[in-house]
Scaffold this active site. Sequence first.
Site, PDB file in Angstrom:
ATOM      1  N   GLY A   1       0.902  -0.809   0.207  1.00  0.00           N
ATOM      2  CA  GLY A   1       0.382   0.409   0.029  1.00  0.00           C
ATOM      3  C   GLY A   1       0.963   1.351  -0.516  1.00  0.00           C
ATOM      4  O   GLY A   1       1.630   1.658  -0.635  1.00  0.00           O
ATOM      5  N   GLU A   2       0.292   2.169   0.885  1.00  0.00           N
ATOM      6  CA  GLU A   2       1.794   3.326   0.877  1.00  0.00           C
ATOM      7  C   GLU A   2       2.254   3.144   2.413  1.00  0.00           C
ATOM      8  O   GLU A   2       1.191   3.184   3.426  1.00  0.00           O
ATOM      9  CB  GLU A   2       0.899   4.418   0.627  1.00  0.00           C
ATOM     10  CG  GLU A   2       1.020   5.414   1.030  1.00  0.00           C
ATOM     11  CD  GLU A   2       2.757   6.035  -0.078  1.00  0.00           C
ATOM     12  OE1 GLU A   2       2.728   5.328  -1.538  1.00  0.00           O
ATOM     13  OE2 GLU A   2       4.048   6.050   0.146  1.00  0.00           O
ATOM     14  N   SER A   3       3.322   3.182   2.749  1.00  0.00           N
ATOM     15  CA  SER A   3       3.974   2.555   3.676  1.00  0.00           C
ATOM     16  C   SER A   3       3.915   4.048   4.883  1.00  0.00           C
ATOM     17  O   SER A   3       3.839   4.174   6.310  1.00  0.00           O
ATOM     18  CB  SER A   3       5.019   2.536   4.188  1.00  0.00           C
ATOM     19  OG  SER A   3       6.212   3.742   3.038  1.00  0.00           O
TER      20      SER A   3
ATOM     21  N   CYS B   1       6.086  -5.772   0.106  1.00  0.00           N
ATOM     22  CA  CYS B   1       6.166  -3.956  -0.350  1.00  0.00           C
ATOM     23  C   CYS B   1       5.905  -3.095   0.726  1.00  0.00           C
ATOM     24  O   CYS B   1       6.995  -2.659   1.038  1.00  0.00           O
ATOM     25  CB  CYS B   1       5.575  -4.393  -1.888  1.00  0.00           C
ATOM     26  SG  CYS B   1       5.209  -2.658  -2.748  1.00  0.00           S
TER      27      CYS B   1
ATOM     28  N   ARG C   1      13.598   3.557  -0.959  1.00  0.00           N
ATOM     29  CA  ARG C   1      11.318   3.051  -1.574  1.00  0.00           C
ATOM     30  C   ARG C   1      11.540   3.658  -2.961  1.00  0.00           C
ATOM     31  O   ARG C   1      12.749   3.852  -3.257  1.00  0.00           O
ATOM     32  CB  ARG C   1      11.084   3.929  -0.539  1.00  0.00           C
ATOM     33  CG  ARG C   1      11.048   3.930   0.809  1.00  0.00           C
ATOM     34  CD  ARG C   1      10.049   5.064   1.560  1.00  0.00           C
ATOM     35  NE  ARG C   1       8.093   5.026   1.156  1.00  0.00           N
ATOM     36  CZ  ARG C   1       8.127   6.024   2.179  1.00  0.00           C
ATOM     37  NH1 ARG C   1       8.514   7.079   2.263  1.00  0.00           N
ATOM     38  NH2 ARG C   1       6.769   6.130   0.940  1.00  0.00           N
TER      39      ARG C   1
ATOM     40  N   ILE D   1       4.855  -3.444  -8.076  1.00  0.00           N
ATOM     41  CA  ILE D   1       3.981  -1.634  -7.872  1.00  0.00           C
ATOM     42  C   ILE D   1       4.863  -0.565  -7.390  1.00  0.00           C
ATOM     43  O   ILE D   1       4.616  -1.011  -6.088  1.00  0.00           O
ATOM     44  CB  ILE D   1       3.050  -1.909  -7.609  1.00  0.00           C
ATOM     45  CG1 ILE D   1       1.736  -2.999  -8.689  1.00  0.00           C
ATOM     46  CG2 ILE D   1       1.818  -0.520  -7.790  1.00  0.00           C
ATOM     47  CD1 ILE D   1       0.745  -3.570  -8.147  1.00  0.00           C
ATOM     48  N   ARG D   2       6.178   0.523  -7.633  1.00  0.00           N
ATOM     49  CA  ARG D   2       6.153   1.355  -6.615  1.00  0.00           C
ATOM     50  C   ARG D   2       6.912   0.385  -5.691  1.00  0.00           C
ATOM     51  O   ARG D   2       7.369   1.188  -4.874  1.00  0.00           O
ATOM     52  CB  ARG D   2       5.584   2.551  -6.191  1.00  0.00           C
ATOM     53  CG  ARG D   2       4.973   3.228  -7.424  1.00  0.00           C
ATOM     54  CD  ARG D   2       3.746   4.112  -6.791  1.00  0.00           C
ATOM     55  NE  ARG D   2       2.687   3.720  -6.313  1.00  0.00           N
ATOM     56  CZ  ARG D   2       2.347   4.280  -4.475  1.00  0.00           C
ATOM     57  NH1 ARG D   2       3.543   4.580  -4.391  1.00  0.00           N
ATOM     58  NH2 ARG D   2       1.740   3.548  -3.799  1.00  0.00           N
TER      59      ARG D   2
ATOM     60  N   HIS E   1       4.161  -8.109  -5.016  1.00  0.00           N
ATOM     61  CA  HIS E   1       2.848  -8.591  -4.417  1.00  0.00           C
ATOM     62  C   HIS E   1       2.461  -9.765  -4.597  1.00  0.00           C
ATOM     63  O   HIS E   1       1.339 -10.168  -6.022  1.00  0.00           O
ATOM     64  CB  HIS E   1       2.117  -6.988  -4.938  1.00  0.00           C
ATOM     65  CG  HIS E   1       1.460  -6.080  -4.328  1.00  0.00           C
ATOM     66  ND1 HIS E   1       1.176  -5.013  -3.320  1.00  0.00           N
ATOM     67  CD2 HIS E   1       2.565  -4.826  -4.794  1.00  0.00           C
ATOM     68  CE1 HIS E   1       1.082  -4.554  -3.273  1.00  0.00           C
ATOM     69  NE2 HIS E   1       2.500  -4.566  -3.796  1.00  0.00           N
TER      70      HIS E   1
ATOM     71  N   GLU F   1       0.021 -11.267  -3.216  1.00  0.00           N
ATOM     72  CA  GLU F   1      -1.439 -11.298  -3.080  1.00  0.00           C
ATOM     73  C   GLU F   1      -2.406 -11.918  -4.942  1.00  0.00           C
ATOM     74  O   GLU F   1      -3.403 -11.736  -4.468  1.00  0.00           O
ATOM     75  CB  GLU F   1      -2.103 -10.898  -2.338  1.00  0.00           C
ATOM     76  CG  GLU F   1      -2.211  -9.080  -2.424  1.00  0.00           C
ATOM     77  CD  GLU F   1      -0.699  -8.495  -2.401  1.00  0.00           C
ATOM     78  OE1 GLU F   1       0.640  -8.754  -2.333  1.00  0.00           O
ATOM     79  OE2 GLU F   1      -0.928  -7.193  -2.724  1.00  0.00           O
TER      80      GLU F   1
HETATM   81  N1  GLN Z   1       5.800   2.782  -2.538  1.00  0.00           N
HETATM   82  C1  GLN Z   1       5.463   2.214  -1.472  1.00  0.00           C
HETATM   83  C2  GLN Z   1       5.747   2.851  -0.707  1.00  0.00           C
HETATM   84  O1  GLN Z   1       7.071   3.976  -0.691  1.00  0.00           O
HETATM   85  C3  GLN Z   1       5.355   0.590  -1.580  1.00  0.00           C
HETATM   86  C4  GLN Z   1       4.215   0.353  -2.818  1.00  0.00           C
HETATM   87  C5  GLN Z   1       3.856  -0.997  -2.645  1.00  0.00           C
HETATM   88  O2  GLN Z   1       3.355  -1.021  -1.657  1.00  0.00           O
HETATM   89  N2  GLN Z   1       3.151  -1.411  -3.300  1.00  0.00           N
HETATM   90  O3  GLN Z   1       5.603   2.714   0.546  1.00  0.00           O
END
Ligand code: GLN
Length: 185
Positions: free
Chosen positions: A46-48, A77, A103, A131-132, A167, A169
């Site tokens: 997700g987004e840390s 991730c 990151r 993904i990112r 990911h 999942e």
């Molecule tokens: N770029 C996100 C972060 O730095 C991580 C991306 C992800 O979990 N798909 O938190």
Amino acid sequence: MKIGVLALQGAVTEHIKAIEACGSEAIPIKTATQLQSIDGLLLPGGESTAMRRLIYYGNMLPALQAFAESKPVFGTCAGLILLASSVEGEEAHIGQMNITARRNAFGRQIHSFETPLVIKGVSDNFPAVFIRAPKIASVGEGVEILATLDGDIVCARDRHLLACSFHPELTKDYSLMSYFIEMCK
Ligand code: GLN
């Protein structure tokens, strides 16, 4: 086996489905007290930064750190970033796994990709979705590197702690999740 999924932000539902597909019970975790009832914990992607804030608002950090000290945790991730003992350019979060995270090391959302990976002891052909994604810039002593991509570390295990950049999942390949559930037994 009861596997918790930190359910503050990110890919929670997908992980719950994957855990259930492996025959274990999945429990969404929103409070520190809920940690007492589980055998292992999944930190989703997700987004840390967002997850980190929600962990602080919910006053969950000490309980998460205590859990990760002795119980199995799998960070995927953004979850890898939360678990890392060091994060380049910022403070560590839960910080119990002896790795350094970098990151967004594979570029932006539009640079998302899927690639087959060899994961030691898990799969010779794992469909890994990035993904990112962060990379593991370095590992500390005793940490086992389970997968690399073009020389970059993307999956590792430090005792009872597991982390991957991608990911799992988002695919129907449950081999890495099964590996984690075995770690919880
Ligand atoms: N770029 C996100 C972060 O730095 C991580 C991306 C992800 O979990 N798909 O938190």
